[in-house]
Design an enzyme around this catalytic site. Structure first.
Site, PDB file in Angstrom:
ATOM      1  N   GLY A  10       0.837  -1.209   0.000  1.00  0.00           N
ATOM      2  CA  GLY A  10       0.000   0.000   0.000  1.00  0.00           C
ATOM      3  C   GLY A  10       0.862   1.245   0.000  1.00  0.00           C
ATOM      4  N   ILE A  12       1.328   3.732   2.367  1.00  0.00           N
ATOM      5  CA  ILE A  12       2.195   3.944   3.541  1.00  0.00           C
ATOM      6  C   ILE A  12       3.107   2.730   3.741  1.00  0.00           C
ATOM      7  CG2 ILE A  12       2.265   4.371   6.040  1.00  0.00           C
ATOM      8  CD1 ILE A  12      -0.438   5.815   5.756  1.00  0.00           C
ATOM      9  N   ALA A 117      -1.920   0.398  12.770  1.00  0.00           N
ATOM     10  CA  ALA A 117      -2.317   1.688  12.210  1.00  0.00           C
ATOM     11  C   ALA A 117      -3.793   1.912  12.488  1.00  0.00           C
ATOM     12  CB  ALA A 117      -2.049   1.716  10.712  1.00  0.00           C
ATOM     13  N   TYR A 149     -16.502   3.014   9.779  1.00  0.00           N
ATOM     14  CA  TYR A 149     -15.037   2.970   9.705  1.00  0.00           C
ATOM     15  C   TYR A 149     -14.445   3.324  11.071  1.00  0.00           C
ATOM     16  CZ  TYR A 149     -10.293   3.965   8.109  1.00  0.00           C
ATOM     17  OH  TYR A 149      -8.939   3.968   7.957  1.00  0.00           O
TER      18      TYR A 149
END
Ligand code: UDP
Length: 322
Positions: A10, A12, A117, A149
């Site tokens: 991804g 990051i 994260a 989320y």
């Protein structure tokens, strides 16, 4: 050290992998390429200390092996982007909650340190800025899928803190604020890559709502720097940290800045939230981190400011994405 990064292909994850390899670590990345891209880590594939596994983290047989083989896990694999979340709420909830459950259960089996994260969405629509790690969360109703989320990541945080408390597992929570940089795609809603792509293509820049909402953008190298500092700090274990930049800008002003920096003839169009996302969509008016905790623990301060961030992203788009 041998380090596993979930979501390693991804945006990051790929920057973190690069940094860890440069520091002499061995890195294994697992990614199902749902939002990650092989292109992000292509340049690392020929390095002997880098291994890429294309697989979902829900595959427990594969994950069991990877967790046992590595000493530390950066758990970055998650559903990302407000647009994706609104469009695919089932996938968002399942991916975030079930994925973290697998990671923590296996980490606990082998007693591996886990850095998870999380997100500034945790704070919801609170307007009491800057946000401190122990602030109350202010969320909308369950009928508005955006909040799923925030809740799914909150479960991840609760679970990580519970594993620390109950099972002595070394967990650290990284609460990331709007992160930007090369390789981030605008496909899932992120505003800076979208505006830059629109500006360079001569298309209108799509500002949602009245454009007065404020965000603080962090350059990806600052996020990586913070994450690695926390990995090395024993006192950070069992704690939650904001990671971000505390300089804010309104989205309308951001669009103007990008128009000016790219020299495009594009204009700004204002699109109501209902049309951009879904009926009744609720946005945060302002989102800004309080960075005193992470500064106190590891001396972190963001180094790259917005002007430079935009220059880097515009250059990256000009060279790679057009
Ligand atoms: N936004 C916008 N135009 C776009 C994409 C996003 O005006 O094309 C707005 C979005 O509504 C939000 C802000 O920009 O207020 C930041 O959006 P992003 O998805 O990057 O991150 P968020 O802060 O929503 O997590």
């Amino acid at each position: 050290m041998k380090i596993l990064i979930t979501g390693g292909a991804g945006f990051i994850g790929s920057h973190l992998a690069e940094h860890l390899l440069r520091s002499g670590h061995k890195v294994c990345a697992i990614d199902d390429l749902s939002t990650g891209r092989l292109k992000n880590i292509q340049h690392l594939l020929n390095q002997p200390d880098f291994q890429m596994v294309v697989e979902t983290i829900l595959n427990e047989t594969v994950m069991d092996r990877l967790v046992s083989e590595n000493q530390v896990i950066f758990h970055l694999a998650a559903a990302v982007g407000v647009e994706l979340i609104v469009k695919s709420p089932v996938e968002t909830i399942e991916r975030n909650v079930l994925g973290t459950d697998v990671v923590l259960r296996l980490a606990s089996r082998y007693m591996r340190k886990v850095l998870i994260a999380s997100t500034s969405e945790i704070y919801g629509k609170s307007e009491l800025v800057p946000f401190k790690e122990n602030d109350d969360r202010v969320l909308g109703p369950t009928t508005k899928s955006r909040w799923s989320y925030s809740c799914s990541k909150a479960i991840d945080e609760f679970l990580a803190l519970a594993y620390f408390k109950e099972k002595n597992l070394q967990t650290i929570i990284l609460r990331l604020f709007n992160t930007v940089g090369p390789r981030q795609t605008g496909r899932y809603g992120m505003v800076i890559p979208r505006f830059v792509r629109q500006a360079l293509a001569g298309e209108p820049l799509t500002v949602y709502g009245d454009g007065m909402q404020i965000r603080c953008f962090t350059y990806v190298s600052d996020v990586v720097d913070a994450a690695v500092k926390l990995l090395d700090e024993p006192k950070a274990v069992g704690q939650v940290f904001n990671i971000g930049n505390d300089q804010g800008i309104s989205i309308a002003e951001l669009a103007e800045k990008i128009i000016q920096k790219t020299g495009t003839k594009s204009k700004i169009v204002y699109i109501p939230y209902d049309q951009a996302y879904e009926e009744g969509f609720e946005d945060m008016r302002i989102r800004q981190p309080d960075l005193s905790k992470i500064f106190h623990y590891v001396g972190y301060k963001p180094k790259v400011q917005l002007e430079q961030i935009l220059d880097h992203v515009i250059r990256h788009f000009r060279e790679n994405e057009i």
